[in-house]
Write a protein that holds these residues in place. Structure first.
Motif, PDB file in Angstrom:
ATOM      1  N   ASP A  23       8.622  17.739  -2.914  1.00  0.00           N
ATOM      2  CA  ASP A  23       9.241  17.000  -1.562  1.00  0.00           C
ATOM      3  C   ASP A  23      10.249  15.956  -1.830  1.00  0.00           C
ATOM      4  O   ASP A  23      10.349  15.128  -0.938  1.00  0.00           O
ATOM      5  CB  ASP A  23       8.092  16.442  -0.692  1.00  0.00           C
ATOM      6  N   LYS A  25       9.777  13.588  -3.885  1.00  0.00           N
ATOM      7  CA  LYS A  25       9.394  12.456  -4.316  1.00  0.00           C
ATOM      8  C   LYS A  25       9.302  12.557  -5.906  1.00  0.00           C
ATOM      9  O   LYS A  25       9.421  13.494  -6.571  1.00  0.00           O
ATOM     10  CB  LYS A  25       7.977  12.014  -3.861  1.00  0.00           C
ATOM     11  N   MET A  34      -3.680  13.765  -6.368  1.00  0.00           N
ATOM     12  CA  MET A  34      -2.814  13.064  -5.382  1.00  0.00           C
ATOM     13  C   MET A  34      -2.799  13.573  -3.876  1.00  0.00           C
ATOM     14  O   MET A  34      -2.961  12.982  -2.854  1.00  0.00           O
ATOM     15  CB  MET A  34      -1.175  12.960  -5.823  1.00  0.00           C
ATOM     16  N   TYR A  35      -2.777  15.003  -4.162  1.00  0.00           N
ATOM     17  CA  TYR A  35      -2.762  15.558  -2.804  1.00  0.00           C
ATOM     18  C   TYR A  35      -3.723  16.638  -2.761  1.00  0.00           C
ATOM     19  O   TYR A  35      -3.742  17.686  -3.572  1.00  0.00           O
ATOM     20  CB  TYR A  35      -1.381  16.752  -2.603  1.00  0.00           C
ATOM     21  N   SER A  36      -4.921  16.180  -2.163  1.00  0.00           N
ATOM     22  CA  SER A  36      -6.107  17.082  -2.228  1.00  0.00           C
ATOM     23  C   SER A  36      -6.005  18.243  -1.200  1.00  0.00           C
ATOM     24  O   SER A  36      -5.114  18.325  -0.416  1.00  0.00           O
ATOM     25  CB  SER A  36      -7.333  16.416  -1.774  1.00  0.00           C
ATOM     26  N   GLU A  40      -4.377  16.520   5.632  1.00  0.00           N
ATOM     27  CA  GLU A  40      -4.163  14.926   5.624  1.00  0.00           C
ATOM     28  C   GLU A  40      -3.724  14.722   7.167  1.00  0.00           C
ATOM     29  O   GLU A  40      -3.241  15.593   7.835  1.00  0.00           O
ATOM     30  CB  GLU A  40      -2.643  14.905   4.898  1.00  0.00           C
ATOM     31  N   THR A  41      -3.839  13.475   7.423  1.00  0.00           N
ATOM     32  CA  THR A  41      -3.594  12.844   8.737  1.00  0.00           C
ATOM     33  C   THR A  41      -2.087  13.220   8.866  1.00  0.00           C
ATOM     34  O   THR A  41      -1.267  13.109   8.319  1.00  0.00           O
ATOM     35  CB  THR A  41      -3.633  11.353   8.766  1.00  0.00           C
ATOM     36  N   TYR A  42      -1.841  13.722  10.308  1.00  0.00           N
ATOM     37  CA  TYR A  42      -0.380  14.334  10.773  1.00  0.00           C
ATOM     38  C   TYR A  42      -0.062  15.367   9.962  1.00  0.00           C
ATOM     39  O   TYR A  42       1.330  15.574  10.105  1.00  0.00           O
ATOM     40  CB  TYR A  42       0.605  13.257  10.641  1.00  0.00           C
ATOM     41  N   GLU A  44       0.795  19.081   8.376  1.00  0.00           N
ATOM     42  CA  GLU A  44       1.400  20.419   8.978  1.00  0.00           C
ATOM     43  C   GLU A  44       0.620  21.582   8.271  1.00  0.00           C
ATOM     44  O   GLU A  44       0.822  21.801   6.957  1.00  0.00           O
ATOM     45  CB  GLU A  44       3.010  20.340   8.960  1.00  0.00           C
ATOM     46  N   GLN A  52      -0.143  21.638  13.845  1.00  0.00           N
ATOM     47  CA  GLN A  52      -0.225  20.103  13.728  1.00  0.00           C
ATOM     48  C   GLN A  52      -1.686  19.924  13.376  1.00  0.00           C
ATOM     49  O   GLN A  52      -2.641  20.344  14.116  1.00  0.00           O
ATOM     50  CB  GLN A  52       0.328  19.636  14.931  1.00  0.00           C
TER      51      GLN A  52
ATOM     52  N   ASP B 248       6.868   5.635  -6.612  1.00  0.00           N
ATOM     53  CA  ASP B 248       7.700   6.179  -5.801  1.00  0.00           C
ATOM     54  C   ASP B 248       8.456   4.869  -4.938  1.00  0.00           C
ATOM     55  O   ASP B 248       9.110   5.224  -3.831  1.00  0.00           O
ATOM     56  CB  ASP B 248       7.175   7.036  -4.280  1.00  0.00           C
ATOM     57  N   TYR B 251      11.715   4.950  -2.549  1.00  0.00           N
ATOM     58  CA  TYR B 251      11.745   6.384  -1.984  1.00  0.00           C
ATOM     59  C   TYR B 251      12.161   5.985  -0.638  1.00  0.00           C
ATOM     60  O   TYR B 251      11.710   5.327   0.249  1.00  0.00           O
ATOM     61  CB  TYR B 251      10.383   6.831  -1.894  1.00  0.00           C
ATOM     62  N   GLN B 284      -5.715   4.090   9.369  1.00  0.00           N
ATOM     63  CA  GLN B 284      -4.419   4.573   9.322  1.00  0.00           C
ATOM     64  C   GLN B 284      -3.379   3.594  10.167  1.00  0.00           C
ATOM     65  O   GLN B 284      -4.056   3.159  11.225  1.00  0.00           O
ATOM     66  CB  GLN B 284      -4.051   5.958   9.816  1.00  0.00           C
ATOM     67  N   ARG B 348       6.878  11.240   5.611  1.00  0.00           N
ATOM     68  CA  ARG B 348       5.880  10.185   5.194  1.00  0.00           C
ATOM     69  C   ARG B 348       6.641   9.609   3.947  1.00  0.00           C
ATOM     70  O   ARG B 348       6.738  10.390   3.154  1.00  0.00           O
ATOM     71  CB  ARG B 348       4.494  10.573   5.003  1.00  0.00           C
ATOM     72  N   PRO B 353      -2.931   8.062  -3.438  1.00  0.00           N
ATOM     73  CA  PRO B 353      -3.615   9.177  -3.765  1.00  0.00           C
ATOM     74  C   PRO B 353      -4.873   9.291  -2.988  1.00  0.00           C
ATOM     75  O   PRO B 353      -5.422   8.280  -2.343  1.00  0.00           O
ATOM     76  CB  PRO B 353      -3.752   9.092  -4.993  1.00  0.00           C
ATOM     77  N   ASP B 354      -5.541  10.280  -2.826  1.00  0.00           N
ATOM     78  CA  ASP B 354      -6.614  10.610  -1.974  1.00  0.00           C
ATOM     79  C   ASP B 354      -7.932  10.090  -2.644  1.00  0.00           C
ATOM     80  O   ASP B 354      -8.813   9.676  -1.741  1.00  0.00           O
ATOM     81  CB  ASP B 354      -7.022  12.148  -1.806  1.00  0.00           C
ATOM     82  N   PHE B 355      -7.931   9.491  -3.934  1.00  0.00           N
ATOM     83  CA  PHE B 355      -8.692   8.934  -4.684  1.00  0.00           C
ATOM     84  C   PHE B 355      -8.925   7.563  -4.224  1.00  0.00           C
ATOM     85  O   PHE B 355      -9.550   6.798  -4.770  1.00  0.00           O
ATOM     86  CB  PHE B 355      -8.807   9.330  -6.121  1.00  0.00           C
TER      87      PHE B 355
END
Lengths: 193, 443
Positions: A23, A25, A34-36, A40-42, A44, A52, B248, B251, B284, B348, B353-355
């Motif tokens: 993406d 980044k 990082m991306y489980s 995730e909130t919001y 897609e 959504q 980042d 970014y 959030q 976003r 990270p999720d952890f």
């Protein structure tokens, strides 16, 4: 020697490139940490019917901390709320302070100190904001709550930004400002239980 | 180099003088324009448009605009088809006039969807004269001249950028000319040499010389130095690249709607929490719903002339507001919602990270930390970017340095007292409260 350098470079380049994220980044050491897989909130995701993750509450459901509101969003509802609806909160200093804090975030930008001369009005971005002691409107606790909740004319609804309790706390402070503008004395606070 | 700085100095003075001249000329033009406005004011004799403006802005502007339809019709030119006596009656109490069966009143009531206009019994006829004289003022021309001066001043301000380019260009040209001249001179001299039968040294030694790479390979010291330098360079850049993985900072993605925090939070002083309201109460800090945008933008359909900058024109910003209307399903021509909404796919920027667990309300409401502490000078950002690295070291550093605010909180007072005694300090930091324990954020 230079062969070793070349191998080192190649390994480094491979490490950096293989972790690069799609993406735009920067790269990640462990993308799957990082991306489980959890949504995730919001986010897609195809699994939802409109793609959504963010969903509206099911129709008819009532959020925690909220009570059904029986007055309808029309002029009759406004008049009824204006006449009958009363602030359920205790008239305490704590509620008043919280109300003042929230008022300064959400309302003062247009309403100022109740005189209808907030920053946006002074900068002529939004016009036609009446003062709280406007004779023609003669606002009451009930009418103020009704308008915060549903919005009226050019003012929008604040029910998405404030909880029910917070709307009543703001309401308390609005009535205080109205009293100040009219030169009335404020009643003493109730003792907290 | 000295010559260059001198040039720049002269250039600056030159631009400054242009700026001063143009500014003073626009000032003169503006005062002329003011005079002309005053002379055309006499739509209603004796009325004061300035007072009318105040009244209009406080009482009428919620629904009416002078030159554009709003909830009610545009008011400029109203005296062309209504006489003043009728207007006095209508503004004092429009409902009475409609009830009395006045054909003009009934017609306009039906035409504007039977929205009843508030009664204004408090307005005297003089007040109404003032208001009408205000709305009957001719529409001000878009301030072209000020825009010109704005560009001129921007040129003045950015003169170093522009003039630098010119200077570099000139230098490059001179260098090129010198190279050409050198080549020509060399060629001519060789021709002379050949003509006069002089044998040049260069031609003689050519074959005897070793190729440079062989000479290099035979010099062990040079190879050692080169390898050393290469190792250092590779380590340096490799280390930098590896340390940047997962960070980042900076970014700055392109968002589907160009939302300027500079205009909203900076110029207009809107509280962060006005839009990001869930930062107060939840983990959030949610993306603001379009409802929050429309609270103001229902009325603000275009930006003011002054909002436009060098980089982004008024037309550009107005276009972005139309995108918002499209997404929210608001039809500005009929001033109503169509019900056809489209989600905006915001990109976003800040993502942990999720952890790692992070809770906004804990920091914003309990800790009373300013949003800018982590998000940087948002009120100056035209385009939002990530200001902090969001690394663990960065979190820990702040937790070590920040004192916990416990004033007015009885629950914390006791803990604070005991911890202060335990550590022998006056103020307890977040770290001493246990905010750098692993399990606080990783579980």
């Amino acid at each position: 020697m230079s062969k070793f350098n070349f191998i080192l470079l190649a390994v480094l380049a491979f490490t950096v490139l293989s972790c690069a994220d799609k993406d735009g980044k920067g790269a990640q050491y462990f993308p799957n940490m990082m991306y489980s897989d959890a949504y995730e909130t919001y986010g897609e995701y195809d699994i939802f019917y409109d793609g959504q993750e963010a969903k509206l509450p099911v129709e008819g459901s009532i959020s925690r901390g909220w009570m059904p509101y029986e007055y309808e969003d029309n002029l009759d509802g406004y008049d009824a709320a204006k006449a009958d609806l009363k602030n359920p909160l205790d008239y305490t200093e704590k509620n008043m302070n919280k109300g003042a804090e929230l008022f300064n975030i959400y309302c003062a930008i247009c309403h100022g100190a109740g005189d209808g001369k907030g920053t946006l009005v002074q900068r002529e971005k939004i016009l036609g904001v009446p003062a709280f002691d406007d004779q023609g409107r003669a606002i009451t606790e009930g009418s103020v709550y009704h308008v915060i909740r549903y919005g009226l004319n050019t003012m929008g609804s604040y029910a998405s930004q404030l909880s029910q309790e917070e709307m009543w706390q703001v309401n308390m402070y609005v009535m205080k400002l109205k009293g100040d503008l009219e030169g009335k004395e404020q009643p003493p606070f109730e003792k907290e239980q | 180099m000295r010559k260059v700085t001198l040039n720049q100095g002269i250039l600056k003075y030159f631009l400054l003088s242009i700026l001063i001249v143009s500014l003073s000329s626009t000032y003169a033009q503006e005062s002329e324009a003011e005079e002309s406005a005053e002379s055309t004011e006499a739509a209603i004799p004796g009325a004061d448009p300035a007072e009318g403006k105040d009244l209009f802005n406080s009482l009428c502007a919620a629904c009416h605009k002078p030159y554009k339809d709003g909830v009610g019709p545009a008011l400029h030119g109203v005296t062309d088809h209504r006489d003043m006596e009728w207007l006095y009656k209508w503004i004092a109490n429009s409902q009475d006039l409609i009830a009395s069966g006045d054909p003009e009143a009934v017609e306009i009531y039906n035409e504007w969807n039977k929205v009843s206009m508030n009664a204004f019994p408090q307005l005297s006829e003089e007040d109404i004269d003032n208001i009408i004289s205000y709305v009957e003022q001719p529409k001000p021309e878009p301030k072209k001249k000020t825009a010109d001066t704005a560009t001129a001043s921007a040129d003045g301000g950015g003169s170093s950028g522009v003039s630098n380019e010119v200077i570099i260009g000139a230098l490059a040209f001179i260098l090129l000319m010198l190279a050409v001249i050198l080549y020509l001179v060399n060629k001519t001299l060789r021709k002379f040499a050949a003509a006069n039968g002089v044998e040049l040294d260069i031609d003689k030694n050519k074959e005897a010389r070793k190729p440079i790479w062989v000479a290099f390979a035979e010099n062990q010291f040079l190879i050692l130095v080169t390898v050393g330098v290469m190792l250092i360079v590779v380590t340096w850049f490799g280390y930098g690249a590896l340390m940047n993985i997962g960070i980042d900072k900076g970014y700055e993605p392109i968002q589907p709607i160009h939302y300027s925090h500079r205009i909203h939070a900076g110029d207009n002083q809107i509280e962060c929490k006005y839009c990001h309201s869930s930062a107060r109460t939840s983990k959030q800090s949610g993306i603001p719903s379009l409802n929050a945008c429309m609270n103001c933008h229902q009325q603000i359909g275009e930006v003011a002339e002054e909002t436009a900058t060098e980089e982004y024109s008024k037309e550009f910003y107005d276009e972005e507001i139309l995108k918002l209307y499209d997404a929210a399903g608001w039809d500005p021509s009929s001033q109503s919602y169509t019900g056809e909404t489209k989600p905006v796919k915001w990109v976003r920027i800040h993502n942990l990270p999720d952890f790692a667990y992070f809770n906004h309300s804990q920091h914003v409401s309990v800790g009373q930390i300013d949003c800018q502490t982590c998000h940087g000078p948002v009120e100056e950002m035209e385009i939002m970017y990530q200001d902090a690295p969001l690394t663990m070291g960065w979190c820990i550093e702040c937790h070590r340095e920040t004192n916990v605010k416990m004033e007015g909180n009885e629950y914390y007072e006791k803990i604070h007292e005991e911890l202060a005694k335990k550590y022998g300090v006056e103020k307890v930091t977040a770290a001493q409260m246990g905010a750098i324990e692993c399990g606080k954020c990783h579980y």
